[in-house]
Design a protein around this motif. Structure first.
Motif, PDB file in Angstrom:
ATOM      1  N   LEU A  69       2.677   1.677  -3.344  1.00 28.00           N
ATOM      2  CA  LEU A  69       1.758   2.157  -4.383  1.00 28.00           C
ATOM      3  C   LEU A  69       1.487   3.652  -4.212  1.00 28.00           C
ATOM      4  O   LEU A  69       1.476   4.408  -5.184  1.00 28.00           O
ATOM      5  CB  LEU A  69       0.452   1.363  -4.340  1.00 28.00           C
ATOM      6  N   LYS A  70       1.270   4.096  -2.962  1.00 27.45           N
ATOM      7  CA  LYS A  70       1.057   5.530  -2.697  1.00 27.45           C
ATOM      8  C   LYS A  70       2.239   6.352  -3.176  1.00 27.45           C
ATOM      9  O   LYS A  70       2.080   7.426  -3.758  1.00 27.45           O
ATOM     10  CB  LYS A  70       0.836   5.756  -1.197  1.00 27.45           C
TER      11      LYS A  70
ATOM     12  N   GLN B 149       0.814  -1.210   0.000  1.00 24.76           N
ATOM     13  CA  GLN B 149       0.000   0.000   0.000  1.00 24.76           C
ATOM     14  C   GLN B 149       0.850   1.264   0.000  1.00 24.76           C
ATOM     15  O   GLN B 149       0.613   2.205  -0.754  1.00 24.76           O
ATOM     16  CB  GLN B 149      -0.917   0.012   1.234  1.00 24.76           C
TER      17      GLN B 149
ATOM     18  N   LEU C  95       4.120   9.570  -9.961  1.00 25.41           N
ATOM     19  CA  LEU C  95       3.514   9.646 -11.292  1.00 25.41           C
ATOM     20  C   LEU C  95       2.684  10.914 -11.446  1.00 25.41           C
ATOM     21  O   LEU C  95       2.785  11.615 -12.464  1.00 25.41           O
ATOM     22  CB  LEU C  95       2.648   8.404 -11.542  1.00 25.41           C
ATOM     23  N   ASP C  96       1.874  11.231 -10.432  1.00 27.76           N
ATOM     24  CA  ASP C  96       1.035  12.432 -10.492  1.00 27.76           C
ATOM     25  C   ASP C  96       1.886  13.692 -10.584  1.00 27.76           C
ATOM     26  O   ASP C  96       1.616  14.586 -11.395  1.00 27.76           O
ATOM     27  CB  ASP C  96       0.127  12.506  -9.265  1.00 27.76           C
TER      28      ASP C  96
ATOM     29  N   ASP D  91      -2.499  -0.606 -11.230  1.00 26.78           N
ATOM     30  CA  ASP D  91      -3.006   0.149 -10.082  1.00 26.78           C
ATOM     31  C   ASP D  91      -2.659   1.629 -10.182  1.00 26.78           C
ATOM     32  O   ASP D  91      -3.351   2.476  -9.616  1.00 26.78           O
ATOM     33  CB  ASP D  91      -2.434  -0.426  -8.774  1.00 26.78           C
ATOM     34  N   LEU D  92      -1.602   1.928 -10.903  1.00 25.08           N
ATOM     35  CA  LEU D  92      -1.229   3.336 -11.131  1.00 25.08           C
ATOM     36  C   LEU D  92      -2.122   4.002 -12.180  1.00 25.08           C
ATOM     37  O   LEU D  92      -2.026   5.209 -12.417  1.00 25.08           O
ATOM     38  CB  LEU D  92       0.233   3.426 -11.574  1.00 25.08           C
ATOM     39  N   GLY D  93      -2.955   3.199 -12.838  1.00 25.77           N
ATOM     40  CA  GLY D  93      -3.868   3.749 -13.848  1.00 25.77           C
ATOM     41  C   GLY D  93      -3.300   3.764 -15.246  1.00 25.77           C
ATOM     42  O   GLY D  93      -3.894   4.353 -16.155  1.00 25.77           O
TER      43      GLY D  93
ATOM     44  N   SER E 253       3.688  13.792 -14.007  1.00 30.00           N
ATOM     45  CA  SER E 253       2.754  14.063 -15.096  1.00 30.00           C
ATOM     46  C   SER E 253       2.357  15.535 -15.134  1.00 30.00           C
ATOM     47  O   SER E 253       2.231  16.131 -16.205  1.00 30.00           O
ATOM     48  CB  SER E 253       1.500  13.191 -14.945  1.00 30.00           C
TER      49      SER E 253
ATOM     50  N   LYS F 207       2.283   6.441  -6.972  1.00 31.02           N
ATOM     51  CA  LYS F 207       1.194   7.302  -7.464  1.00 31.02           C
ATOM     52  C   LYS F 207       1.563   8.769  -7.315  1.00 31.02           C
ATOM     53  O   LYS F 207       1.332   9.584  -8.218  1.00 31.02           O
ATOM     54  CB  LYS F 207      -0.098   7.005  -6.693  1.00 31.02           C
ATOM     55  N   LYS F 208       2.136   9.086  -6.170  1.00 30.50           N
ATOM     56  CA  LYS F 208       2.556  10.467  -5.924  1.00 30.50           C
ATOM     57  C   LYS F 208       3.606  10.891  -6.934  1.00 30.50           C
ATOM     58  O   LYS F 208       3.546  12.004  -7.486  1.00 30.50           O
ATOM     59  CB  LYS F 208       3.108  10.571  -4.503  1.00 30.50           C
TER      60      LYS F 208
END
Length: 930
Positions: A39-40, A36, A46-47, A147-149, A50, A43-44
């Motif tokens: 993944l957080k 978890q 990648l966001d 999961d990262l989309g 991006s 995601k952080k």
């Protein structure tokens, strides 16, 4: 991959590794909490990355740099994910030779270009046998990416499987051509790529190039086979990114490089062509990135709803006569044209290579090389004998295409390349050259496929240089849903349609046009009028009037006489008149014919204008023409021809009505005398003037049957596939609002009304005739629709259904219509001159579900009776025309009442015009032809 400035701002690999180490210290790598937190963190990263990439792109508008940066971001994340899997979760203390894995980017991702929402194509490469460890690592990497989309396309193979499959499948062969090592065991990747180059690429150039060019041809056919469609697909369409990528693939297969500069050194492109290639590539990439960001998905079609915003983001401003969005799309089409030019140049290089090495690509179509009037014919294509041929005599640019047309030859890419380089030689002197103008006129009016020749001239840039006024509309689009092609493509297609009509290829679809073509005195006049009819679009004024001025200047240059020039100018000035009268006016009204005759004045002009109108409508788009439009044009033609050749336009209405009554008496042979007299006495004079002999018999039979059965109402329908309509006759007791109710019932049933005639009998019955179509402009009676429509009309007339309420509910629950993208300024025109007996109301506005029902309901509340309605839709624009009288059966002349009618109809047009939010429940309701 290009150097990316300030990479750490996008993603700091070292900081990411330290953050992973901190998570490892806090949580057991096998725990759920660990995954978890990891993944957080990803995601952080990648966001953040991006957002940085997007912000840079919005500031610079550089798509290529954005794609490289996005690719770099994903690379770093994949590497980090792989390291987490192999170093902490599935760590091997003593790996076996089978426990190796290489992560390989393929496809566009392998090329190092990743659009914002593009798929990440990954190849998981293992030695010769997939072990449980490999499966676990692959699974971890994939699930983390999902999961990262991210959208991940993946495959798992050995090096030998890659080679074996690549030999069989051109898609896999192409994907591996762009393979790029990302992470894992690099030697495994190197081994696979060496085998691929040796066993797949080496010696297989011919097969690969044939496959790629065939694939390109099939793709173009799937996407409309034209680069001039107004909603192009930037990736797969003709002149799009895939065409450029095809050149890259072939270049890499042949020359081992995708560096355009190296291709210049190899003689494939000139330096000028290299710059065009780079500009085209950069422009298309930038547009694609904006398209992805704007829609929030991997959208590849430049649809109407995004074109305006794309133009704004790319900083295209409105100019006089041309909006920013039209300027943006024109640039797009010119770039697509450049891509086509570069493709032909590249193919010419391939053929030159083949001549040196006969074992290399693209089979020659014919071995013979022969001379033809100073030119060389090779492989079925005409070429110049010397590279300086055009410099010696610029007229040869036109002569080459003329000869190709006459002999049924293609034009060699080398000749097209030389023409491109020498276009500046097409100057005022050449434009005024008598021989050059004769060559051009001969090509345009030739019986040998003028459409193909003119398209070749346009693609080569010769057309626009030789006729500068035409050059101004090359790639010119109109931002609406009606016009499918750019102006130049529409014009060339229209000339092709004239040629097909003349040759008899469209005899069944256009029998009248085919029959009158031999009667036309001057073919040159017709073809020149088609060439010029839209040539003045985008100049900020009425293109018909401005185009007539162009005709007066251009036609003498092309060799037309003063009288021919005058006729061409007239045709261009009035090229919209035939359709305007046929589709908007009541053809059965003598005043309509009288007004049209004043414009046309002669049978020759009538013939010319009809054929021009047919070609113009047909060339707008593939689904614009239908049999109903053809029927209206034919009716107007015959009525006008009769008037021009001695018929009486304004013969007394009473005399005409009496004549038609006598005619019906003769036809109703099985009726008793008193039955005939009773039937005739039931109709007012307007019925006899406004109906055909065939209709009167149908009506008489239907009314007799209904009266005998005592039916409260009768509905009868018949379809005519040639006219593309279903005719619905409703016979029932007349009452206020009847027409409005029926149109509402038809609207909720999905029927598009294109015409309507309303007749009231002396004994209080209504005989209403509706011509309807389905949403595709065809007859309505397929799949049992007519049964449901009868039921809906019946329930509406009985009062158990309220269509006007259903329309509101359906609109609120439906998805936004594509027409909501466009602004159509509402207009109401009240005309008391178009008819001697009626006030003619023309209503224009944006098409939407239930518009006709809304308008007819408004007219009912204004106490107006509708005698006929003529409905037309031009993409997002609805144009509905009503012939009306007041409650006393007279024209409306009171200025206060006329102003109130205009006000109320404008209010109806403006209601429900707020764009709806996307994502609502989808239900469809037809627009009743409006």
């Amino acid at each position: 991959m290009e150097k990316i400035p300030n990479r750490k701002e996008i993603i700091d690999r070292r900081a990411l590794v330290l953050s992973i180490a901190e998570i490892v210290e806090k949580h057991n790598p096998d725990s759920f909490e660990f995954r978890q937190e990891i993944l957080k963190l990803f995601k952080k990263s990648l966001d953040h990355g991006s957002k940085v990439v997007q912000a840079r792109f919005m500031h610079s508008n550089k798509g290529r740099t954005m794609m490289y940066a996005q690719c770099f971001l994903v690379d770093q994340l994949i590497r980090a994910i792989y390291d987490v899997a192999t170093q902490y979760i599935y760590r091997l203390s003593n790996p076996t030779p089978e426990e190796k894995l290489s992560l390989v980017a393929v496809g566009g991702y392998g090329r190092g270009e990743l659009a914002p929402y593009s798929d990440v194509d990954l190849l998981f490469l293992f030695p010769y046998k997939q072990t449980p460890w490999c499966e676990q690592v692959i699974e971890f990497v994939l699930y983390m990416l999902w999961d990262l989309g991210l959208k991940v396309g993946h495959s798992t193979r050995t090096a030998n499987e890659c080679v074996r499959l690549a030999k069989k499948d051109a898609t896999i062969q192409t994907a591996l051509l762009e393979a790029r090592y990302v992470w894992g065991d690099q030697e495994l990747f190197n081994e696979m790529y060496r085998k691929y180059m040796k066993e797949v690429v080496s010696g297989r150039s011919r097969e690969f190039i044939e496959a790629k060019l065939q694939e390109r041809k099939e793709r173009h056919e799937r996407f409309g086979n034209s680069r001039y469609v107004v909603e192009p697909n930037i990736k797969e369409g003709k002149g799009g990114l895939r065409d450029l990528q095809t050149l890259f693939w072939i270049a890499k297969f042949l020359h081992g490089t995708t560096d355009i500069s190296k291709l210049v050194k190899l003689g494939v492109f000139t330096e000028k062509e290299r710059r065009r290639f780079t500009k085209a590539s950069n422009f298309l990439r930038s547009v694609r990135c904006h398209l992805h960001y704007l829609t929030g998905r991997p959208e590849e079609r430049i649809t109407f709803d995004v074109q305006t915003e794309l133009a704004r983001r790319l900083q295209y401003k409105d100019h006089a006569g041309t909006s920013g969005v039209e300027r943006f799309m024109k640039h797009y089409f010119l770039v697509a044209k450049d891509v086509g030019d570069l493709t032909r140049i590249f193919c010419a290089s391939l053929e030159a290579e083949q001549q040196k090495k006969s074992r290399l690509p693209i089979p020659r179509l014919g071995l013979a090389i022969r001379k033809l009037k100073g030119y060389v014919v090779e492989s079925g294509r005409i070429n110049v004998a010397h590279d300086d041929s055009f410099k010696q005599d610029p007229t040869r640019m036109l002569e080459l295409f003329h000869l190709a047309q006459e002999k049924g030859l293609d034009v060699h890419p080398n000749a097209l390349r030389l023409i491109r380089q020498d276009l500046k030689l097409i100057n005022r002197s050449l434009r005024n050259d008598e021989k050059a103008n004769q060559l051009f006129l001969d090509m345009m009016t030739s019986r040998k496929d003028p459409e193909t020749t003119l398209r070749r001239l346009n693609e080569a840039g010769v057309f626009g240089r030789f006729v500068p006024d035409f050059g101004r509309v090359v790639a010119q689009m109109q931002h609406d849903m009606y016009h499918v092609y750019t102006v130049d493509e529409h014009t060339i297609r229209a000339i092709g349609i004239i040629s097909q009509i003349e040759d008899g290829a469209l005899k069944e679809e256009h029998p009248l046009s085919h029959n009158i073509m031999p009667k036309i005195v001057s073919r040159n006049v017709l073809y020149c009028a088609v060439l010029i009819h839209d040539i003045a679009k985008g100049r900020g004024g009425d293109h018909s009037i401005l185009g007539a001025d162009v005709a007066e200047r251009l036609c003498p240059r092309l060799g037309l006489s003063p009288s021919e020039t005058e006729t061409v100018a007239w045709l261009v000035r009035y090229h919209l008149a035939f359709s305007a009268f046929a589709f908007k006016r009541d053809i059965s009204d003598p005043k309509t014919i009288e007004d049209f005759v004043k414009i046309v004045q002669s049978p020759e002009r009538l013939r010319l204008l009809l054929v021009l109108t047919v070609a113009d409508i047909r060339a707008v788009g593939p689904n614009v023409w239908n049999g109903w439009k053809g029927q209206l044009l034919r009716e107007l033609y015959y009525a006008t021809e009769n008037a021009l050749t001695g018929g009486h336009i304004s013969e007394g209405r009473a005399e005409r009505a009496k004549h038609y009554q006598e005619e019906l008496r003769e036809l109703l042979k099985n009726w008793k005398e008193e039955e005939i007299e009773t039937h005739i006495s039931r109709f007012y004079q307007s019925y006899w003037i406004g109906s055909s002999s065939e209709d009167r018999i149908v009506h008489a039979t239907l009314m007799q049957k209904a009266d005998k059965e005592g039916a409260l109402f009768t509905i009868e329908a018949k379809s005519d596939p040639f006219r593309s309509i279903t005719e619905v006759i409703v016979y029932t007791a007349d009452h206020p609002g009847l027409f409005s109710r029926i149109t509402g019932a038809m609207s909720v049933s999905g029927a598009n009304i294109v015409d309507a005639k309303i007749h009231t009998t002396t004994d209080g019955m209504a005989l209403d005739t509706f011509c309807i179509q389905d949403s595709e402009g065809k007859v309505y009676d397929q799949r049992g629709r007519m049964k449901k429509l009868r039921q809906t009309i019946e329930e509406t007339l009985q009062g158990t259904r309220k269509p006007h309420l259903e329309i509101v509910e359906l609109r609120e629950s439906s998805l936004p219509s594509r027409t909501e993208v466009f602004t159509v300024h509402p207009a109401v025109i009240l005309d008391n001159k178009a008819s001697n007996t009626h006030t003619v109301i023309e209503v224009r506005g944006r098409d939407r579900p239930g518009l006709l029902a809304k308008l007819t309901r408004t007219l009912f509340t204004l106490s107006l009776s509708i005698s006929s309605a003529h409905i037309a839709t031009y993409g997002e624009r609805a144009v509905d025309v009503f012939y009306v009288k007041d409650s006393f059966g007279l024209k409306i002349t009171n200025k206060v009442k006329l102003a109130n009618i205009e006000k109320r109809l404008l209010l109806a047009l403006n209601e429900d015009m707020e764009p709806k939010k996307k994502g609502s429940r989808a239900k469809k309701v037809a627009s009743s032809g409006s």
